[in-house]
Write an enzyme that holds these catalytic residues in place. Structure first.
Site, PDB file in Angstrom:
ATOM      1  N   TRP A 103       0.825  -1.220   0.000  1.00 38.33           N
ATOM      2  CA  TRP A 103       0.000   0.000   0.000  1.00 38.33           C
ATOM      3  C   TRP A 103       0.848   1.254   0.000  1.00 38.33           C
ATOM      4  O   TRP A 103       0.574   2.201  -0.736  1.00 38.33           O
ATOM      5  CB  TRP A 103      -0.972  -0.018   1.180  1.00 38.33           C
ATOM      6  CG  TRP A 103      -2.038  -1.064   1.022  1.00 38.33           C
ATOM      7  CD1 TRP A 103      -2.289  -2.102   1.861  1.00 38.33           C
ATOM      8  CD2 TRP A 103      -2.982  -1.192  -0.069  1.00 38.33           C
ATOM      9  NE1 TRP A 103      -3.331  -2.854   1.368  1.00 38.33           N
ATOM     10  CE2 TRP A 103      -3.768  -2.325   0.195  1.00 38.33           C
ATOM     11  CE3 TRP A 103      -3.219  -0.451  -1.233  1.00 38.33           C
ATOM     12  CZ2 TRP A 103      -4.786  -2.749  -0.659  1.00 38.33           C
ATOM     13  CZ3 TRP A 103      -4.235  -0.876  -2.086  1.00 38.33           C
ATOM     14  CH2 TRP A 103      -4.998  -1.996  -1.796  1.00 38.33           C
ATOM     15  N   ASP A 173      -1.555   6.443   6.503  1.00 38.61           N
ATOM     16  CA  ASP A 173      -2.674   5.620   6.044  1.00 38.61           C
ATOM     17  C   ASP A 173      -2.927   4.591   7.145  1.00 38.61           C
ATOM     18  O   ASP A 173      -2.077   3.745   7.415  1.00 38.61           O
ATOM     19  CB  ASP A 173      -2.286   4.929   4.731  1.00 38.61           C
ATOM     20  CG  ASP A 173      -3.306   3.901   4.249  1.00 38.61           C
ATOM     21  OD1 ASP A 173      -4.331   3.697   4.921  1.00 38.61           O
ATOM     22  OD2 ASP A 173      -3.061   3.291   3.184  1.00 38.61           O
ATOM     23  N   LYS A 197     -12.188  -1.712   6.283  1.00 40.86           N
ATOM     24  CA  LYS A 197     -11.419  -2.753   6.963  1.00 40.86           C
ATOM     25  C   LYS A 197     -11.907  -2.894   8.402  1.00 40.86           C
ATOM     26  O   LYS A 197     -12.191  -3.980   8.853  1.00 40.86           O
ATOM     27  CB  LYS A 197      -9.923  -2.401   6.952  1.00 40.86           C
ATOM     28  CG  LYS A 197      -9.366  -2.047   5.582  1.00 40.86           C
ATOM     29  CD  LYS A 197      -9.153  -3.261   4.693  1.00 40.86           C
ATOM     30  CE  LYS A 197      -9.050  -2.928   3.222  1.00 40.86           C
ATOM     31  NZ  LYS A 197      -7.844  -2.223   2.818  1.00 40.86           N
TER      32      LYS A 197
END
Ligand SMILES: *Cc1c(COP(=O)(O)O)cnc(C)c1O
Length: 362
Positions: A103, A173, A197
């Protein structure tokens, strides 16, 4: 009706209590005669929903008054662009990225489109199983921001301390560790994450941004919808926000408060993850590739070391009511995502199954 133990990395398990409440309110939300899906985002009822959601999130995280909270469409990937577009100086902008998994690697690559995005540390040489040595990283003092991905969802790697970046804002993040533990918001310029999530259904990213970083002097090609200044000015209502997702997030915030807030859920998360890691450490049949000090409480990858056996595990687990345990396509093996809403009983059931599978396949 039967529910499985759902170890999906995202969209992922939600508290049953929240789902039940949403079901009860589906046809007639609190006397409005309509579902939250059907109501105007400008209505009184929805205004209360979004305001309460923000107030509860502020309360949970202890968000200081000089931070804005934005509920935005487009998930985390949209923020991979929005962050450099809004935070890099329009001319000669630069940012330092720490790459600890897929990511942050994607975010760094995306940012190169808008300015000088430099990878100042990468753990790719360990196949993303470690953390960078923060003391050795050479940060640029004139960077517009430093970027990290707090919890790398695919590899199961989580920071145990954050880089000291001085006056350079730190951007994180937190998609896959959002609200899983207490966090000192004041150490960050921006904290953001997709909600699917650990918080709610897909369709929304929450961006928590220090007010002095919100400016109209941004990349001139920034779409209006991606401008933090526009979204902050309009309280996330520049266009239609992801209303139903925000409504469910709000319910999850209230559920978290009942679990003792972030300290309460953190203690539960530690105890839950310990059950799984302790077992992984006690057997040679499975291996957990991530260095101990970098282990995530949310995503726990493990392998048997044999691809066919891994596939057999995933298939047999499904038979036993354990779903979505297959590792990400880029790493293989297995991954148990044990987010806030995964009950301890789910982790216990997984470990019981792992023991049985080990006994049968040793
Ligand atoms: C899932 C994930 C993303 C991507 O999220 P989307 O909402 O699908 O764009 C980004 N970062 C992290 C850490 C993630 O877990």
């Amino acid at each position: 009706m039967s529910r499985v133990w759902n170890f999906s990395a995202g969209p992922a398990v939600l508290p049953e209590e929240v789902l039940k409440e949403a079901a009860e309110e589906m046809l007639d939300y609190r006397g409005t005669g309509m579902s939250v899906m059907e109501m105007s985002h400008r209505s009184k009822a929805f205004e209360t929903i979004i305001n309460e959601a923000e107030a509860d999130l502020r309360d949970l995280m202890g968000i200081p008054d000089n931070y804005k909270v934005l509920f935005l469409q487009g998930g985390a990937w949209t923020q991979f662009s929005a962050i450099p577009m809004n935070l890099m100086k329009p001319e000669g902008g630069k940012a330092d990225y720490l790459v600890t998994g897929g990511w942050s690697k994607n975010a760094a690559k995306e940012a190169t489109k808008y300015g000088d995005a430099k990878v100042v540390a990468s753990t790719e040489d360990t196949n993303f199983t470690t953390l960078p040595d923060l003391d050795k990283v050479e940060f640029r003092p004139d960077a517009d921001y430093v970027y990290i991905c707090d919890n790398e969802t695919v590899y199961g790697v989580k920071y145990n301390k954050y880089p000291e970046t001085g006056d350079v804002p730190l951007v994180a993040d937190v998609s896959s560790c959002f609200l899983s533990e207490p966090i000192d918001v004041s150490k960050f310029g921006v904290i953001y994450g997709g909600v699917q999530k650990n918080i709610g259904p897909a369709g929304c990213a929450i961006v928590i941004i220090r007010e002095d970083l919100i400016t109209e002097d941004i990349n001139p090609y920034t779409p209006k919808i991606m401008s933090y200044a526009v979204q902050a000015e309009k309280d996330s209502m520049f266009n239609t926000p992801p209303c139903y997702t925000i409504y469910i997030c709000g319910k999850v915030f209230k559920w978290l408060k009942k679990q003792g807030g972030l300290q309460g859920i953190y203690e539960r998360n530690v105890a839950k993850a310990k059950i799984l890691y302790d077992y992984l450490d006690s057997t040679d049949f499975y291996q957990a590739p991530v260095a101990k000090e970098a282990r995530s409480l949310m995503n726990v990858p493990f392998v048997t070391g044999d691809k066919d056996l891994d596939a057999k595990f995933v298939a047999a687990a499904k038979e036993a009511g354990i779903e979505n345990i297959k590792g990400h396509r880029s790493v293989g093996g297995m991954r148990a995502s044990i987010y806030n809403a995964m009950p301890v009983e789910g982790v216990e059931a997984l470990v019981e199954f792992m023991k049985k599978f080990e006994a049968e396949n040793k």
